[in-house]
Design an enzyme around this catalytic site. Sequence first.
Site, PDB file in Angstrom:
ATOM      1  N   LYS A 151      25.662  55.297  18.793  1.00 56.82           N
ATOM      2  CA  LYS A 151      26.065  53.915  19.026  1.00 56.82           C
ATOM      3  C   LYS A 151      26.302  53.190  17.700  1.00 56.82           C
ATOM      4  CE  LYS A 151      24.483  49.599  21.125  1.00 56.82           C
ATOM      5  NZ  LYS A 151      23.376  48.924  21.858  1.00 56.82           N
ATOM      6  N   ASP A 201      52.595  60.050  24.620  1.00 60.71           N
ATOM      7  CA  ASP A 201      53.312  59.283  25.640  1.00 60.71           C
ATOM      8  C   ASP A 201      53.552  60.204  26.831  1.00 60.71           C
ATOM      9  OD1 ASP A 201      55.269  57.971  27.211  1.00 60.71           O
ATOM     10  OD2 ASP A 201      55.897  56.804  25.480  1.00 60.71           O
ATOM     11  N   ILE A 202      52.769  60.043  27.875  1.00 58.14           N
ATOM     12  CA  ILE A 202      52.788  60.990  28.997  1.00 58.14           C
ATOM     13  C   ILE A 202      54.127  60.989  29.712  1.00 58.14           C
ATOM     14  CG2 ILE A 202      51.754  61.557  31.233  1.00 58.14           C
ATOM     15  CD1 ILE A 202      49.108  60.455  30.141  1.00 58.14           C
ATOM     16  N   ASN A 217      41.535  49.030  30.098  1.00 60.96           N
ATOM     17  CA  ASN A 217      42.349  47.900  30.539  1.00 60.96           C
ATOM     18  C   ASN A 217      41.947  47.521  31.960  1.00 60.96           C
ATOM     19  OD1 ASN A 217      44.086  49.521  32.456  1.00 60.96           O
ATOM     20  ND2 ASN A 217      44.607  50.549  30.531  1.00 60.96           N
TER      21      ASN A 217
END
Length: 424
Positions: A293, A312-313, A214
């Site tokens: 690849k 989910d930390i 992101n």
Amino acid sequence: MPSPSRRVLLGISAGIAAYKSAVLARLLKQAGCEVRVVMTEGAQAFITPLTLQALTGEPVRTSLLDPEAEAGMGHIELARWADTILIAPATADLMARLAAGMADDLLTTLCLASEAEKVMAPAMNQAMWRHPATARNAARLVEDGWRLLGPASGDQACGDVGPGRMLEPEAILAALLDASQVSNTGDAPAAGMAVTITAGPTREPLDPVRYLSNHSSGKMGYALAEAAAALGARVTLISGPVNLPCPAGVARLEVETALEMHEAAMRLAEQSDLFIGCAAVADYRAEQAAEHKIKKVEGEEGLTLRLVKNPDIIASVAALPEARRPFVVGFAAETRDLAAYARDKLTRKRLDMIVANDVSREGLGFGADDNAALVLWREAARQEKASPEGDALAEEELAPQTKSRLAMAVMHRALACLQARRHP
């Protein structure tokens, strides 16, 4: 500046950066410190004791088994003499020995025998700094009360480029001066606290050359780490891949994937007073990263990837048993319905506080130097906005400002909430 009576024991271990230690010794003397030097055997291959003796005006100690120095248990007297033990450079080997509690030479023996403030500036090859064993040792040293300065990133003597360079002597001195000023003014609301912060993005590999990620730059998390250190906390920064220098006085653990960040977070959270989850963690990862690849297939217009959920930390940390659970602060990056999504996340994940950002606003959020936030926290004394769990939610809007200023405001709010929780 440090008072003239501040006594600094400068430890030098066997790294090429030892040449910078001579400059550091001179700067410490100019700042009004009394300086005595202890060198490991390997350090003497890079710089001579005579050089350090000339700069400090004091004999340099190099051996635990020096008959003359030990006639009166000299190593114990030296351990008692120091106000601060500063090791620069601190090699991977020295960090490993200290993390294991070894006392097999004069420097490690002094560290175990002294109650002084303990600071080190790591210096090593970038691959050594990134090795999981070094990360574990750095985390253990922080847990044991060591303050880590750096390392910095850049060109290395071996030709590599990356994290592992010892901070410049001027930066090390500045970090010590800042800590001294905080201590002298009493403005250290986080003194003695252990703070763990996650920052940056994670990268989830699809094949050897591609990954899911992101736009997080890590700037907000790094600003929080800098603010927490300035307020006197022992800070560990669990960082995804970013292009930012480690804040002075902060121990940085570098990770790539959400699973790596989760492992580090769960290991450190139980030893923390405050945990801040500021990283932009990927929600999903490839079920199985390709060994080679992934190639385009002629005639096929699409590609199907099977993704699975990452742990989910922040929810995992918040779910720790009460006796081992830190005060938990989460972040929410949203593009709409900011307040509603923030309240839902705080309640659903059982957080103590949440900082919500509208990342759709131009000039704020990902990659920008400025940010704004809506901060919500549990406050049982207020009843106007009760959550489904029965706690009242208080809130505060923080106007657009630099991320550094915003980070300090968030830290002060978190510390106030933590103190109220401890002393209702």
